[in-house]
Design a protein around this motif. Structure first.
Motif, PDB file in Angstrom:
ATOM      1  N   THR A 178       0.832  -1.200   0.000  1.00 31.66           N
ATOM      2  CA  THR A 178       0.000   0.000   0.000  1.00 31.66           C
ATOM      3  C   THR A 178       0.866   1.250   0.000  1.00 31.66           C
ATOM      4  O   THR A 178       0.582   2.214  -0.731  1.00 31.66           O
ATOM      5  CB  THR A 178      -0.935   0.001   1.227  1.00 31.66           C
ATOM      6  OG1 THR A 178      -1.748  -1.174   1.190  1.00 31.66           O
ATOM      7  CG2 THR A 178      -1.820   1.226   1.244  1.00 31.66           C
ATOM      8  N   GLN A 179       1.934   1.249   0.795  1.00 31.34           N
ATOM      9  CA  GLN A 179       2.814   2.413   0.871  1.00 31.34           C
ATOM     10  C   GLN A 179       3.494   2.689  -0.474  1.00 31.34           C
ATOM     11  O   GLN A 179       3.569   3.830  -0.917  1.00 31.34           O
ATOM     12  CB  GLN A 179       3.881   2.215   1.957  1.00 31.34           C
ATOM     13  CG  GLN A 179       3.330   2.167   3.363  1.00 31.34           C
ATOM     14  CD  GLN A 179       2.678   3.476   3.763  1.00 31.34           C
ATOM     15  OE1 GLN A 179       3.250   4.528   3.586  1.00 31.34           O
ATOM     16  NE2 GLN A 179       1.481   3.403   4.297  1.00 31.34           N
ATOM     17  N   PHE A 180       3.983   1.650  -1.112  1.00 32.50           N
ATOM     18  CA  PHE A 180       4.650   1.833  -2.402  1.00 32.50           C
ATOM     19  C   PHE A 180       3.646   2.165  -3.505  1.00 32.50           C
ATOM     20  O   PHE A 180       3.943   2.964  -4.387  1.00 32.50           O
ATOM     21  CB  PHE A 180       5.480   0.600  -2.771  1.00 32.50           C
ATOM     22  CG  PHE A 180       6.829   0.590  -2.121  1.00 32.50           C
ATOM     23  CD1 PHE A 180       7.909   1.196  -2.736  1.00 32.50           C
ATOM     24  CD2 PHE A 180       7.021  -0.009  -0.898  1.00 32.50           C
ATOM     25  CE1 PHE A 180       9.157   1.205  -2.139  1.00 32.50           C
ATOM     26  CE2 PHE A 180       8.265  -0.006  -0.282  1.00 32.50           C
ATOM     27  CZ  PHE A 180       9.341   0.601  -0.912  1.00 32.50           C
ATOM     28  N   SER A 181       2.462   1.562  -3.467  1.00 35.02           N
ATOM     29  CA  SER A 181       1.443   1.861  -4.472  1.00 35.02           C
ATOM     30  C   SER A 181       1.009   3.316  -4.396  1.00 35.02           C
ATOM     31  O   SER A 181       0.736   3.941  -5.429  1.00 35.02           O
ATOM     32  CB  SER A 181       0.228   0.953  -4.289  1.00 35.02           C
ATOM     33  OG  SER A 181       0.549  -0.369  -4.619  1.00 35.02           O
ATOM     34  N   ALA A 182       0.948   3.857  -3.194  1.00 33.63           N
ATOM     35  CA  ALA A 182       0.589   5.266  -3.029  1.00 33.63           C
ATOM     36  C   ALA A 182       1.619   6.182  -3.693  1.00 33.63           C
ATOM     37  O   ALA A 182       1.299   7.296  -4.104  1.00 33.63           O
ATOM     38  CB  ALA A 182       0.462   5.607  -1.546  1.00 33.63           C
ATOM     39  N   GLN A 183       2.851   5.697  -3.822  1.00 29.81           N
ATOM     40  CA  GLN A 183       3.913   6.465  -4.464  1.00 29.81           C
ATOM     41  C   GLN A 183       4.050   6.120  -5.947  1.00 29.81           C
ATOM     42  O   GLN A 183       4.937   6.623  -6.622  1.00 29.81           O
ATOM     43  CB  GLN A 183       5.249   6.223  -3.756  1.00 29.81           C
ATOM     44  CG  GLN A 183       5.275   6.663  -2.310  1.00 29.81           C
ATOM     45  CD  GLN A 183       5.129   8.164  -2.174  1.00 29.81           C
ATOM     46  OE1 GLN A 183       5.594   8.927  -3.009  1.00 29.81           O
ATOM     47  NE2 GLN A 183       4.468   8.588  -1.116  1.00 29.81           N
ATOM     48  N   GLY A 184       3.200   5.226  -6.440  1.00 27.60           N
ATOM     49  CA  GLY A 184       3.194   4.903  -7.861  1.00 27.60           C
ATOM     50  C   GLY A 184       4.053   3.721  -8.280  1.00 27.60           C
ATOM     51  O   GLY A 184       4.310   3.541  -9.460  1.00 27.60           O
ATOM     52  N   LEU A 185       4.484   2.906  -7.329  1.00 26.66           N
ATOM     53  CA  LEU A 185       5.313   1.741  -7.660  1.00 26.66           C
ATOM     54  C   LEU A 185       4.622   0.479  -7.148  1.00 26.66           C
ATOM     55  O   LEU A 185       4.445   0.305  -5.949  1.00 26.66           O
ATOM     56  CB  LEU A 185       6.704   1.872  -7.035  1.00 26.66           C
ATOM     57  CG  LEU A 185       7.688   0.749  -7.327  1.00 26.66           C
ATOM     58  CD1 LEU A 185       7.999   0.680  -8.819  1.00 26.66           C
ATOM     59  CD2 LEU A 185       8.975   0.969  -6.549  1.00 26.66           C
ATOM     60  N   ASP A 186       4.249  -0.399  -8.074  1.00 32.35           N
ATOM     61  CA  ASP A 186       3.563  -1.631  -7.710  1.00 32.35           C
ATOM     62  C   ASP A 186       4.591  -2.728  -7.459  1.00 32.35           C
ATOM     63  O   ASP A 186       4.993  -3.441  -8.375  1.00 32.35           O
ATOM     64  CB  ASP A 186       2.603  -2.046  -8.826  1.00 32.35           C
ATOM     65  CG  ASP A 186       1.835  -3.311  -8.492  1.00 32.35           C
ATOM     66  OD1 ASP A 186       1.802  -3.695  -7.309  1.00 32.35           O
ATOM     67  OD2 ASP A 186       1.268  -3.912  -9.418  1.00 32.35           O
ATOM     68  N   ILE A 187       5.013  -2.871  -6.199  1.00 36.69           N
ATOM     69  CA  ILE A 187       6.039  -3.877  -5.893  1.00 36.69           C
ATOM     70  C   ILE A 187       5.457  -5.269  -5.750  1.00 36.69           C
ATOM     71  O   ILE A 187       6.190  -6.224  -5.565  1.00 36.69           O
ATOM     72  CB  ILE A 187       6.871  -3.512  -4.651  1.00 36.69           C
ATOM     73  CG1 ILE A 187       6.007  -3.446  -3.405  1.00 36.69           C
ATOM     74  CG2 ILE A 187       7.618  -2.222  -4.873  1.00 36.69           C
ATOM     75  CD1 ILE A 187       6.807  -3.355  -2.130  1.00 36.69           C
ATOM     76  N   SER A 188       4.131  -5.394  -5.856  1.00 38.80           N
ATOM     77  CA  SER A 188       3.546  -6.739  -5.825  1.00 38.80           C
ATOM     78  C   SER A 188       3.761  -7.461  -7.156  1.00 38.80           C
ATOM     79  O   SER A 188       3.668  -8.676  -7.223  1.00 38.80           O
ATOM     80  CB  SER A 188       2.051  -6.674  -5.515  1.00 38.80           C
ATOM     81  OG  SER A 188       1.361  -5.977  -6.529  1.00 38.80           O
ATOM     82  N   ASP A 189       4.106  -6.705  -8.205  1.00 37.48           N
ATOM     83  CA  ASP A 189       4.391  -7.285  -9.524  1.00 37.48           C
ATOM     84  C   ASP A 189       5.847  -7.757  -9.551  1.00 37.48           C
ATOM     85  O   ASP A 189       6.774  -6.963  -9.413  1.00 37.48           O
ATOM     86  CB  ASP A 189       4.146  -6.237 -10.602  1.00 37.48           C
ATOM     87  CG  ASP A 189       4.344  -6.768 -12.008  1.00 37.48           C
ATOM     88  OD1 ASP A 189       4.802  -7.918 -12.172  1.00 37.48           O
ATOM     89  OD2 ASP A 189       4.043  -6.023 -12.956  1.00 37.48           O
TER      90      ASP A 189
END
Length: 88
Positions: free
Chosen positions: A54-65
């Motif tokens: 969630t923290q990284f997605s809020a910054q525009g980076l999808d680290i789940s991929d």
């Protein structure tokens, strides 16, 4: 966007996680079980991986991929290699 803060927070979450979970108080502060017990704070278990994503997605980076993570590692390794060559 301050990536340094996001990365520091993610590392803190991982350091304080126990089997993939962290304990958070009502102000979203991450506590260890010892801190919560000593201070008699009511906490809620929270999925550490979900919190980091969630923290990284809020910054525009999808680290789940997985592909994004692989490319990010490759980028950092190439950057380090070029930095070493530049110093010589």
């Amino acid at each position: 966007m301050n990536w340094n803060t996001v990365i520091d927070k993610a590392l803190e979450v991982l350091r304080n996680s126990d089997r993939g979970y962290v304990l958070m108080d009502m102000y979203n502060n991450i506590l260890t079980p010892e801190e919560a017990a000593f201070n008699k704070v009511q906490v809620t278990p929270y999925n550490a991986l979900k919190f980091i994503q969630t923290q990284f997605s809020a910054q525009g980076l999808d680290i789940s991929d997985k592909n994004v993570r692989i490319k990010l590692i490759a980028l950092l390794e190439e950057f380090d290699r070029l930095q070493k060559e530049r110093i010589k």
